[in-house]
Design a protein around this motif. Sequence first.
Motif, PDB file in Angstrom:
ATOM      1  N   PHE A  32       1.162   7.091  -5.121  1.00  0.00           N
ATOM      2  CA  PHE A  32       0.203   7.493  -6.138  1.00  0.00           C
ATOM      3  C   PHE A  32      -0.139   6.179  -7.070  1.00  0.00           C
ATOM      4  CE2 PHE A  32       2.120  11.560  -5.053  1.00  0.00           C
ATOM      5  CZ  PHE A  32       1.244  12.123  -5.110  1.00  0.00           C
ATOM      6  N   ILE A  33      -1.345   5.970  -7.246  1.00  0.00           N
ATOM      7  CA  ILE A  33      -1.723   4.647  -7.887  1.00  0.00           C
ATOM      8  C   ILE A  33      -1.649   5.206  -9.412  1.00  0.00           C
ATOM      9  CG2 ILE A  33      -3.467   3.062  -8.550  1.00  0.00           C
ATOM     10  CD1 ILE A  33      -4.864   3.316  -6.024  1.00  0.00           C
ATOM     11  N   GLN A  34      -0.932   4.371 -10.174  1.00  0.00           N
ATOM     12  CA  GLN A  34      -0.639   4.681 -11.353  1.00  0.00           C
ATOM     13  C   GLN A  34      -1.632   3.662 -12.522  1.00  0.00           C
ATOM     14  OE1 GLN A  34       3.199   5.266 -12.690  1.00  0.00           O
ATOM     15  NE2 GLN A  34       2.975   7.404 -12.472  1.00  0.00           N
ATOM     16  N   THR A  35      -1.788   2.361 -11.729  1.00  0.00           N
ATOM     17  CA  THR A  35      -2.812   1.535 -12.519  1.00  0.00           C
ATOM     18  C   THR A  35      -3.653   0.828 -11.669  1.00  0.00           C
ATOM     19  OG1 THR A  35      -0.565   1.008 -13.723  1.00  0.00           O
ATOM     20  CG2 THR A  35      -2.336  -0.372 -14.335  1.00  0.00           C
ATOM     21  N   LYS A  36      -4.834   0.722 -12.209  1.00  0.00           N
ATOM     22  CA  LYS A  36      -5.931  -0.164 -11.401  1.00  0.00           C
ATOM     23  C   LYS A  36      -6.290  -1.213 -12.293  1.00  0.00           C
ATOM     24  CE  LYS A  36      -8.168   3.395  -8.659  1.00  0.00           C
ATOM     25  NZ  LYS A  36      -9.407   4.097  -8.634  1.00  0.00           N
ATOM     26  N   GLY A  37      -6.358  -2.403 -11.800  1.00  0.00           N
ATOM     27  CA  GLY A  37      -6.611  -3.428 -12.786  1.00  0.00           C
ATOM     28  C   GLY A  37      -7.953  -3.931 -12.108  1.00  0.00           C
ATOM     29  N   TYR A  38      -8.883  -4.616 -12.895  1.00  0.00           N
ATOM     30  CA  TYR A  38     -10.000  -5.261 -12.516  1.00  0.00           C
ATOM     31  C   TYR A  38     -10.402  -6.715 -12.794  1.00  0.00           C
ATOM     32  CZ  TYR A  38     -11.462  -0.632 -10.982  1.00  0.00           C
ATOM     33  OH  TYR A  38     -11.482   0.787 -10.335  1.00  0.00           O
ATOM     34  N   SER A  74       2.639  -2.959  -4.871  1.00  0.00           N
ATOM     35  CA  SER A  74       1.404  -3.485  -5.862  1.00  0.00           C
ATOM     36  C   SER A  74       0.571  -4.474  -4.699  1.00  0.00           C
ATOM     37  CB  SER A  74       2.030  -4.596  -7.001  1.00  0.00           C
ATOM     38  OG  SER A  74       1.163  -5.159  -7.660  1.00  0.00           O
ATOM     39  N   ARG A  75      -0.689  -4.321  -4.800  1.00  0.00           N
ATOM     40  CA  ARG A  75      -1.569  -5.236  -3.727  1.00  0.00           C
ATOM     41  C   ARG A  75      -2.613  -5.576  -4.684  1.00  0.00           C
ATOM     42  NH1 ARG A  75       2.254  -4.458  -1.331  1.00  0.00           N
ATOM     43  NH2 ARG A  75       2.594  -3.592   0.764  1.00  0.00           N
ATOM     44  N   VAL A  76      -3.216  -6.544  -3.862  1.00  0.00           N
ATOM     45  CA  VAL A  76      -4.488  -7.161  -4.857  1.00  0.00           C
ATOM     46  C   VAL A  76      -5.545  -7.546  -3.621  1.00  0.00           C
ATOM     47  CG1 VAL A  76      -3.452  -9.354  -4.835  1.00  0.00           C
ATOM     48  CG2 VAL A  76      -5.321  -8.813  -6.517  1.00  0.00           C
ATOM     49  N   THR A  77      -6.880  -7.279  -3.784  1.00  0.00           N
ATOM     50  CA  THR A  77      -7.754  -7.571  -3.165  1.00  0.00           C
ATOM     51  C   THR A  77      -9.124  -7.930  -3.552  1.00  0.00           C
ATOM     52  OG1 THR A  77      -9.030  -6.734  -1.018  1.00  0.00           O
ATOM     53  CG2 THR A  77      -8.516  -5.139  -2.596  1.00  0.00           C
ATOM     54  N   THR A  78     -10.077  -8.201  -2.951  1.00  0.00           N
ATOM     55  CA  THR A  78     -11.254  -8.484  -3.420  1.00  0.00           C
ATOM     56  C   THR A  78     -12.429  -7.628  -3.043  1.00  0.00           C
ATOM     57  OG1 THR A  78     -11.834 -10.297  -2.126  1.00  0.00           O
ATOM     58  CG2 THR A  78     -11.256 -10.841  -4.184  1.00  0.00           C
ATOM     59  N   ALA A  79     -13.234  -6.806  -3.641  1.00  0.00           N
ATOM     60  CA  ALA A  79     -14.007  -5.997  -3.182  1.00  0.00           C
ATOM     61  C   ALA A  79     -15.376  -5.978  -3.956  1.00  0.00           C
ATOM     62  CB  ALA A  79     -13.455  -4.676  -2.756  1.00  0.00           C
ATOM     63  N   GLU A  84     -13.643   0.751  -1.759  1.00  0.00           N
ATOM     64  CA  GLU A  84     -13.332  -0.243  -0.822  1.00  0.00           C
ATOM     65  C   GLU A  84     -11.991  -1.157  -0.915  1.00  0.00           C
ATOM     66  OE1 GLU A  84     -16.176  -3.271  -1.053  1.00  0.00           O
ATOM     67  OE2 GLU A  84     -15.895  -4.391   1.073  1.00  0.00           O
ATOM     68  N   GLY A  85     -11.949  -1.337  -2.213  1.00  0.00           N
ATOM     69  CA  GLY A  85     -10.841  -2.116  -2.981  1.00  0.00           C
ATOM     70  C   GLY A  85      -9.514  -1.404  -2.504  1.00  0.00           C
ATOM     71  N   ILE A  86      -9.506  -0.009  -2.712  1.00  0.00           N
ATOM     72  CA  ILE A  86      -8.414   0.844  -2.230  1.00  0.00           C
ATOM     73  C   ILE A  86      -8.053   0.656  -1.055  1.00  0.00           C
ATOM     74  CG2 ILE A  86      -7.417   3.140  -2.727  1.00  0.00           C
ATOM     75  CD1 ILE A  86      -8.745   3.202  -5.362  1.00  0.00           C
ATOM     76  N   GLN A  87      -8.899   1.028  -0.189  1.00  0.00           N
ATOM     77  CA  GLN A  87      -8.786   0.814   1.274  1.00  0.00           C
ATOM     78  C   GLN A  87      -8.166  -0.472   1.822  1.00  0.00           C
ATOM     79  OE1 GLN A  87     -12.632   1.507   3.793  1.00  0.00           O
ATOM     80  NE2 GLN A  87     -11.946   3.789   3.448  1.00  0.00           N
ATOM     81  N   LEU A  88      -8.691  -1.633   1.164  1.00  0.00           N
ATOM     82  CA  LEU A  88      -8.275  -2.757   1.743  1.00  0.00           C
ATOM     83  C   LEU A  88      -6.698  -2.897   1.295  1.00  0.00           C
ATOM     84  CD1 LEU A  88     -11.430  -4.910   0.971  1.00  0.00           C
ATOM     85  CD2 LEU A  88     -10.419  -4.279   3.178  1.00  0.00           C
ATOM     86  N   ASN A  89      -6.615  -2.355  -0.041  1.00  0.00           N
ATOM     87  CA  ASN A  89      -4.996  -2.599  -0.529  1.00  0.00           C
ATOM     88  C   ASN A  89      -3.946  -1.800   0.096  1.00  0.00           C
ATOM     89  OD1 ASN A  89      -5.580  -4.413  -2.330  1.00  0.00           O
ATOM     90  ND2 ASN A  89      -5.884  -2.972  -3.997  1.00  0.00           N
ATOM     91  N   ARG A  91      -4.221  -1.302   3.248  1.00  0.00           N
ATOM     92  CA  ARG A  91      -3.898  -1.691   4.823  1.00  0.00           C
ATOM     93  C   ARG A  91      -2.486  -2.423   4.942  1.00  0.00           C
ATOM     94  NH1 ARG A  91      -9.378  -4.496   6.494  1.00  0.00           N
ATOM     95  NH2 ARG A  91     -10.899  -2.507   6.745  1.00  0.00           N
ATOM     96  N   THR A  92      -1.909  -2.986   4.072  1.00  0.00           N
ATOM     97  CA  THR A  92      -0.477  -3.366   4.090  1.00  0.00           C
ATOM     98  C   THR A  92       0.388  -2.638   3.783  1.00  0.00           C
ATOM     99  OG1 THR A  92      -0.910  -4.751   2.106  1.00  0.00           O
ATOM    100  CG2 THR A  92      -1.272  -5.859   4.388  1.00  0.00           C
ATOM    101  N   THR A  93       0.184  -1.318   3.720  1.00  0.00           N
ATOM    102  CA  THR A  93       1.273  -0.387   3.266  1.00  0.00           C
ATOM    103  C   THR A  93       1.253   0.538   4.319  1.00  0.00           C
ATOM    104  OG1 THR A  93       0.204   1.296   2.145  1.00  0.00           O
ATOM    105  CG2 THR A  93       0.676  -0.685   1.200  1.00  0.00           C
ATOM    106  N   GLU A  94       2.569   1.406   4.604  1.00  0.00           N
ATOM    107  CA  GLU A  94       2.613   2.436   5.294  1.00  0.00           C
ATOM    108  C   GLU A  94       2.110   3.707   4.662  1.00  0.00           C
ATOM    109  OE1 GLU A  94       4.956   1.177   3.380  1.00  0.00           O
ATOM    110  OE2 GLU A  94       6.501   2.662   3.147  1.00  0.00           O
ATOM    111  N   ARG A  95       1.712   3.513   3.594  1.00  0.00           N
ATOM    112  CA  ARG A  95       1.611   4.780   2.767  1.00  0.00           C
ATOM    113  C   ARG A  95      -0.233   4.814   2.713  1.00  0.00           C
ATOM    114  NH1 ARG A  95       6.214   7.336  -0.363  1.00  0.00           N
ATOM    115  NH2 ARG A  95       7.926   5.872   0.208  1.00  0.00           N
ATOM    116  N   ASN A  96      -0.452   6.329   2.247  1.00  0.00           N
ATOM    117  CA  ASN A  96      -1.808   6.679   1.905  1.00  0.00           C
ATOM    118  C   ASN A  96      -2.161   6.476   0.548  1.00  0.00           C
ATOM    119  OD1 ASN A  96      -4.373   7.613   1.925  1.00  0.00           O
ATOM    120  ND2 ASN A  96      -3.862   9.724   2.103  1.00  0.00           N
ATOM    121  N   ILE A  97      -2.902   5.605  -0.095  1.00  0.00           N
ATOM    122  CA  ILE A  97      -3.139   5.266  -1.574  1.00  0.00           C
ATOM    123  C   ILE A  97      -4.060   6.202  -2.010  1.00  0.00           C
ATOM    124  CG2 ILE A  97      -3.521   3.613  -3.038  1.00  0.00           C
ATOM    125  CD1 ILE A  97      -2.501   1.457  -1.688  1.00  0.00           C
TER     126      ILE A  97
END
Lengths: 379, 365
Positions: A32-38, A74-79, A84-89, A91-97
């Motif tokens: 469960f995402i609790q924080t999103k930063g842009y 914690s993951r970071v990506t550009t989108a 799209e960003g959440i999907q990319l983030n 990718r490298t976890t075994e969890r569904n974000i």
Amino acid sequence: MIKLSPYIVMFFILMLISGCGADEKVIEDLAFIQTKGYDIIAGEDLEDDGEEVMYRLTTSAPLVEPDREKPKISRVTTARLNKEGIQLNARTTERNIVSGQLRLLLYSKKVVENGLRPLLDVLERDPQIPARAKLAIVEGEVNPLMEREFDEHPRTTIYLDELLEKEARFNVIPEIKVYQFLRDLKDDGKDPTLPMIKLEEEGVAVNGLAFLKNDVYKTKLELDDSLIYFFLEKDVDQGDLNMSLPNPETGKNELVSFTSISTERDISVEKMEESFDVNIEVEMKGTILENIGDIDISDEEGQKEIEKLIEEYVTTKAEEIISFTQQSSVDPLGIGKKVRNSMSFKEWEELNWREEWPGVRVNVEVDIDIRDFGMSVRG
Amino acid sequence: MNTKTNFSTIDFTILTYMLQSGITFFVLPRLMAENFGYNGWLAIPVISIVLLGQIILLGHVCKKMKRTSPLDRIDKVMPKVLRYPIYIFLAGTWAVLGCSVGANYFQIIQMMSFPNTPQYIFKGILAVIAFFILVSGFEGFVKGTTVFFFLTIWTLFSSFVVLKDFQFDQLTPFIFAGDTNFINGSFEVLKAFLGFELFIIFSSYIQKDINITKAITLGHLFTTVVYTFVTFIAFGFFSFQQLLDIEYPVIQMLDYVKVPFLERIDNLIFSFFLMKVVVTVTAYYWAAKEVLQQIFININESLLIFIIVTGNFLLGFMMETAREIETVVNIFSKLAFGISIVLPIFLLLIMKRSKNQTNEVKDHD
């Protein structure tokens, strides 16, 4: 018994539907995402040359497994798109974000200077995003703040969330959630505000109150004055003011801590020939718990004198804040709402409030009642 | 064919409320803002009072019919060639309306919680529930509705939680200002109140000592209070432009409610709403069944119910997207509203004529 059968059937069906097919969600498989930063990384100074704005999206989701070394993903990506960003983030976890438990949305100052509108669509459209998620602007970059490990606070989100909540309770900053932000943004008589935070040595600190013109960052109010700002914006039930009051008789300053303040605010609008006269009356009650100076506050005369000094101080500060907002041509106080409600619809339609506001005369009247002077009767 | 059981007036007051308050409830604040502009909530009680006239007419017709089936009366005066198309039309309108109300609900719940679950699962569930309720008879349906009412009524209290953020400033002093479309808006409100017209079909199942007019009126007034109150709150909770931009303002308000033990209450409350939808859908299927029974006299009742339910389940596949559903709901609620006016008047005329005829026969004797 036969008569009951449809309801029994319904009960069982309702129990069964919860585990239904493609939307089955097992809590151990989710993050469960609790924080999103842009942050903004491209198109910073774009003058609409067709270049797409790229955001750097940092997501942080806590994990409840006790044997993990790090209590979060914690993951970071550009989108370009939030989703799209959440999907990319993911990718490298075994969890569904997922976003259903989102608490905090952080935007770097640059993002807000560029306009928040592209990032607001998802907040309005996606039913998963809670209306109670808080919004804040980060002075500087968001990513380092989110990646930073705070020894005292292993859960950054909870730390920030509670920090913002506490500061809002003491009326240092406003508590702005998705709902309030969209409400004020879409109100034609008010501009939205957002709290600002900054990464410092010891941790994160709130460091200002941002004024937005529509969805774009315009300027910020220093926190020294924010309580007085709230006296003008709403009825305040809690707050402390520490003042250095110039005493005209002695030429020295009276140092006063005026605490447990509660205020009532009343705004009236008078239509003048050219413009409007707005009168803001603030009634304040509070206690003096610290006083260093020459005025003897043990007798009535001295008490009245100090009341007058505080009144003058608050009035001057309030007028400064109002003229500051007028100069920046933003109306975070929502004076426009009061003006709108004082006229007919046709008059309001014809009025360009944004242009009118800087020229409006605002009179502030502060009335102070000091409830008591603490446990001491010393002068 | 009619077995009369002991109901009380409150059962039918509740039934009226459960039939009336439907999916439109969730969009009503926006519709009022779109069509009546600022302070559009004021239009709800006004239109509700106008509707009272129609309810009184309906109650009057029910009373005049002395608990006989309205369809038997039509049978007596109209030849098959004329009445069968009318029956098909009535049954078709009611069945499709019921079906589209269900589809509308599932479309929203799919958007909110189950985006990847195929719709036929939801619609299949509804079909199964509706089938069992219909087979259990009128008594089971009415008593079940009363139970559903008490299981769902608490959800209204959640609207008090958002009162903290209610601002009178947001209401503005403007009344019905802005871009308005009163005709369209009035119809949207009428749509929200639709459902009570089915009492004309139900009346033959209700024992004589119950005052149907009173029961419907009370239920209608309760619905009015609920609608007006929630819409009023929405106008003070959202800023006007914000309200115009939100698809389902009432769900959005629920989204903002937080209780100590639950972070998100909106999904939970919306799921409870299934019970109201079940009531509405079954009531329309019931009415359709009653009408079709006049055509297919010899068919087994359960089989007929099965055919109606399955037919509508299949029909549901044609209504998948929000836009399709909205179109169907709009068309068929207009038709249903037409029926709710024409049918009572038509019955009144028939009764007057047959009364005259009886008098003539008497005179002749």
